[in-house]
Design a protein around this motif. Structure first.
Motif, PDB file in Angstrom:
ATOM      1  N   GLN A  58      35.226  64.054   0.926  1.00  0.00           N
ATOM      2  CA  GLN A  58      34.393  63.546  -0.174  1.00  0.00           C
ATOM      3  C   GLN A  58      33.536  62.373   0.269  1.00  0.00           C
ATOM      4  OE1 GLN A  58      36.968  62.965  -3.590  1.00  0.00           O
ATOM      5  NE2 GLN A  58      36.198  64.940  -4.353  1.00  0.00           N
ATOM      6  N   THR A  59      34.190  61.370   0.930  1.00  0.00           N
ATOM      7  CA  THR A  59      33.438  60.167   1.313  1.00  0.00           C
ATOM      8  C   THR A  59      32.826  60.290   2.702  1.00  0.00           C
ATOM      9  OG1 THR A  59      35.417  59.191   2.266  1.00  0.00           O
ATOM     10  CG2 THR A  59      34.970  58.679  -0.054  1.00  0.00           C
ATOM     11  N   GLN A  60      33.258  61.312   3.448  1.00  0.00           N
ATOM     12  CA  GLN A  60      32.862  61.481   4.857  1.00  0.00           C
ATOM     13  C   GLN A  60      33.367  60.330   5.729  1.00  0.00           C
ATOM     14  OE1 GLN A  60      31.316  64.307   6.270  1.00  0.00           O
ATOM     15  NE2 GLN A  60      31.965  65.033   4.267  1.00  0.00           N
ATOM     16  N   GLU A  61      34.357  59.567   5.238  1.00  0.00           N
ATOM     17  CA  GLU A  61      34.927  58.462   6.021  1.00  0.00           C
ATOM     18  C   GLU A  61      36.060  59.004   6.878  1.00  0.00           C
ATOM     19  OE1 GLU A  61      34.508  54.953   6.244  1.00  0.00           O
ATOM     20  OE2 GLU A  61      32.583  55.313   5.266  1.00  0.00           O
ATOM     21  N   GLN A  62      36.116  58.512   8.108  1.00  0.00           N
ATOM     22  CA  GLN A  62      37.181  58.910   9.014  1.00  0.00           C
ATOM     23  C   GLN A  62      38.414  58.045   8.737  1.00  0.00           C
ATOM     24  OE1 GLN A  62      35.577  60.089  12.835  1.00  0.00           O
ATOM     25  NE2 GLN A  62      37.019  58.716  13.786  1.00  0.00           N
ATOM     26  N   PHE A  63      39.607  58.589   8.926  1.00  0.00           N
ATOM     27  CA  PHE A  63      40.811  57.745   8.776  1.00  0.00           C
ATOM     28  C   PHE A  63      41.788  58.037   9.910  1.00  0.00           C
ATOM     29  CE2 PHE A  63      41.162  61.446   5.956  1.00  0.00           C
ATOM     30  CZ  PHE A  63      42.348  62.026   6.382  1.00  0.00           C
ATOM     31  N   THR A  64      42.687  57.098  10.125  1.00  0.00           N
ATOM     32  CA  THR A  64      43.616  57.176  11.259  1.00  0.00           C
ATOM     33  C   THR A  64      44.952  57.748  10.809  1.00  0.00           C
ATOM     34  OG1 THR A  64      42.563  55.141  11.992  1.00  0.00           O
ATOM     35  CG2 THR A  64      44.570  55.762  13.146  1.00  0.00           C
ATOM     36  N   LEU A  65      45.461  58.681  11.621  1.00  0.00           N
ATOM     37  CA  LEU A  65      46.756  59.302  11.314  1.00  0.00           C
ATOM     38  C   LEU A  65      47.775  58.885  12.372  1.00  0.00           C
ATOM     39  CD1 LEU A  65      45.289  62.838  10.620  1.00  0.00           C
ATOM     40  CD2 LEU A  65      46.497  61.484   8.905  1.00  0.00           C
ATOM     41  N   LEU A  66      48.941  58.471  11.902  1.00  0.00           N
ATOM     42  CA  LEU A  66      50.050  58.166  12.812  1.00  0.00           C
ATOM     43  C   LEU A  66      51.125  59.204  12.531  1.00  0.00           C
ATOM     44  CD1 LEU A  66      51.738  56.404  14.762  1.00  0.00           C
ATOM     45  CD2 LEU A  66      52.291  54.936  12.810  1.00  0.00           C
ATOM     46  N   ASN A  67      51.404  60.052  13.515  1.00  0.00           N
ATOM     47  CA  ASN A  67      52.332  61.173  13.329  1.00  0.00           C
ATOM     48  C   ASN A  67      52.038  61.918  12.015  1.00  0.00           C
ATOM     49  OD1 ASN A  67      53.533  60.659  15.771  1.00  0.00           O
ATOM     50  ND2 ASN A  67      55.073  59.299  14.902  1.00  0.00           N
ATOM     51  N   GLY A  68      50.757  62.158  11.781  1.00  0.00           N
ATOM     52  CA  GLY A  68      50.341  62.961  10.627  1.00  0.00           C
ATOM     53  C   GLY A  68      50.188  62.191   9.327  1.00  0.00           C
ATOM     54  N   GLU A  69      50.557  60.909   9.325  1.00  0.00           N
ATOM     55  CA  GLU A  69      50.466  60.140   8.073  1.00  0.00           C
ATOM     56  C   GLU A  69      49.225  59.234   8.096  1.00  0.00           C
ATOM     57  OE1 GLU A  69      52.765  56.596   5.735  1.00  0.00           O
ATOM     58  OE2 GLU A  69      53.790  57.530   7.420  1.00  0.00           O
ATOM     59  N   ASN A  70      48.514  59.215   6.984  1.00  0.00           N
ATOM     60  CA  ASN A  70      47.314  58.377   6.909  1.00  0.00           C
ATOM     61  C   ASN A  70      47.716  56.893   6.846  1.00  0.00           C
ATOM     62  OD1 ASN A  70      44.993  57.003   6.241  1.00  0.00           O
ATOM     63  ND2 ASN A  70      44.339  58.446   4.653  1.00  0.00           N
ATOM     64  N   VAL A  71      47.392  56.135   7.905  1.00  0.00           N
ATOM     65  CA  VAL A  71      47.786  54.714   7.962  1.00  0.00           C
ATOM     66  C   VAL A  71      46.559  53.806   7.952  1.00  0.00           C
ATOM     67  CG1 VAL A  71      50.010  55.106   9.114  1.00  0.00           C
ATOM     68  CG2 VAL A  71      47.937  54.839  10.505  1.00  0.00           C
ATOM     69  N   GLU A  72      45.405  54.368   7.586  1.00  0.00           N
ATOM     70  CA  GLU A  72      44.144  53.632   7.687  1.00  0.00           C
ATOM     71  C   GLU A  72      44.207  52.257   6.992  1.00  0.00           C
ATOM     72  OE1 GLU A  72      41.630  54.490   9.587  1.00  0.00           O
ATOM     73  OE2 GLU A  72      40.493  52.705   9.004  1.00  0.00           O
ATOM     74  N   HIS A  73      44.657  52.265   5.745  1.00  0.00           N
ATOM     75  CA  HIS A  73      44.686  51.014   4.993  1.00  0.00           C
ATOM     76  C   HIS A  73      45.680  50.032   5.629  1.00  0.00           C
ATOM     77  CE1 HIS A  73      44.102  48.462   1.538  1.00  0.00           C
ATOM     78  NE2 HIS A  73      45.410  48.361   1.407  1.00  0.00           N
ATOM     79  N   GLU A  74      46.869  50.547   5.885  1.00  0.00           N
ATOM     80  CA  GLU A  74      47.945  49.700   6.431  1.00  0.00           C
ATOM     81  C   GLU A  74      47.540  48.987   7.736  1.00  0.00           C
ATOM     82  OE1 GLU A  74      50.682  49.114   4.914  1.00  0.00           O
ATOM     83  OE2 GLU A  74      52.021  48.312   6.473  1.00  0.00           O
ATOM     84  N   ILE A  75      46.908  49.717   8.650  1.00  0.00           N
ATOM     85  CA  ILE A  75      46.574  49.096   9.942  1.00  0.00           C
ATOM     86  C   ILE A  75      45.482  48.038   9.813  1.00  0.00           C
ATOM     87  CG2 ILE A  75      47.378  51.006  11.398  1.00  0.00           C
ATOM     88  CD1 ILE A  75      44.380  51.791  11.784  1.00  0.00           C
ATOM     89  N   ARG A  76      44.701  48.099   8.719  1.00  0.00           N
ATOM     90  CA  ARG A  76      43.624  47.110   8.523  1.00  0.00           C
ATOM     91  C   ARG A  76      44.122  45.857   7.825  1.00  0.00           C
ATOM     92  NH1 ARG A  76      40.302  49.226  12.093  1.00  0.00           N
ATOM     93  NH2 ARG A  76      40.192  51.436  11.772  1.00  0.00           N
TER      94      ARG A  76
END
Ligand code: DC
Length: 230
Positions: free
Chosen positions: A75-93
């Motif tokens: 939807q947003t075309q934003e890339q996000f980071t996965l750690l072992n398949g889990e979206n951790v984008e917010h947490e790592i920032r």
């Protein structure tokens, strides 16, 4: 049609490397890889699993358990980071423990070897923009375009403060500046792959440049690379 090339972007913390890299990837329809996110996700794994980050042998033993990849929000075309398949984008920032541990973790040779190998694999078919600290010097010393981005520390801290406030993080300018200066020092003085301007990198100080002006400047550099030699 632009030939697929590798664009390596290095520079200090919070100097807008990722913003520029994302803009370029979008304009050129290239892949974008944020290597800082890879070091952050790996650090998060170590913290979550109570692995002593000061103990390189224990850290190295954990690497086989760590899978880092990227996903795309359609939807947003934003890339996000996965750690072992889990979206951790917010947490790592936003996790302050990640922010303070990541420089210690990223100084370790086994970790760098592990992530650099993956980063090089991402670039195998070129058409990629990658940002980090050692992209032009270690990951892709053969990159067709190397940029070294800088900005004054006070300006970088102010930009980072705004980002953190947008993510509803309660912090002060002084705290952000101190964290940034500490990371600059660790990134530039570590023994393995310190942050360095590659001899053939083009330096851009964006303290007084708008995002749009910076993008135009870099797109012109890309175009000039694609011109046939006279
Ligand atoms: O770009 P960033 O602030 O998200 O990076 C997080 C940390 O990871 C930073 O302290 C330096 C380290 N890093 C690195 O050592 N090498 C890279 N290629 C990218 C980041």
């Amino acid at each position: 049609m632009l030939a697929p090339i590798i664009i390596a972007i290095d520079g200090y913390s919070s100097c807008g490397k990722s913003t520029l890299a994302k803009q370029l990837a979008k304009e050129l329809q290239f892949k974008y890889i944020d290597t800082g996110a890879m070091y952050r996700a790996l650090t998060l794994y170590l913290l979550q699993n109570q692995i002593d980050i000061h103990h390189p042998a224990m850290v190295a033993a954990a690497l086989t358990q760590i899978g880092i990849s990227f996903g795309l929000d359609t939807q947003t075309q934003e890339q996000f980071t996965l750690l072992n398949g889990e979206n951790v984008e917010h947490e790592i920032r936003v996790n302050p423990r990640v922010a303070s541990a990541v420089s210690i973790v990223s100084a370790q040779t086994e970790i760098r070897k592990f992530l650099v190998k993956q980063q090089q694999a991402f670039g195998i078919s070129k058409g990629i923009v990658m940002d980090g600290r050692d992209i032009g010097t270690v990951v892709f010393p053969q990159a067709e375009l190397k940029l070294f981005i800088t900005a004054e520390p006070n300006i970088r801290a102010q930009r980072r403060l705004i980002e953190l406030k947008e993510m509803e993080q309660n912090t002060t300018f002084e705290e952000v500046l101190a964290n940034l200066q500490k990371r600059d020092l660790m990134d530039t003085t570590r023994a393995d792959s310190p942050l360095l301007k590659a001899t053939d990198a083009i330096e851009i100080d964006n303290s007084n440049l708008s995002r749009e002006d910076q993008l135009t400047k870099v797109l012109n550099l890309v175009k000039s690379l694609n011109k046939p030699a006279q």
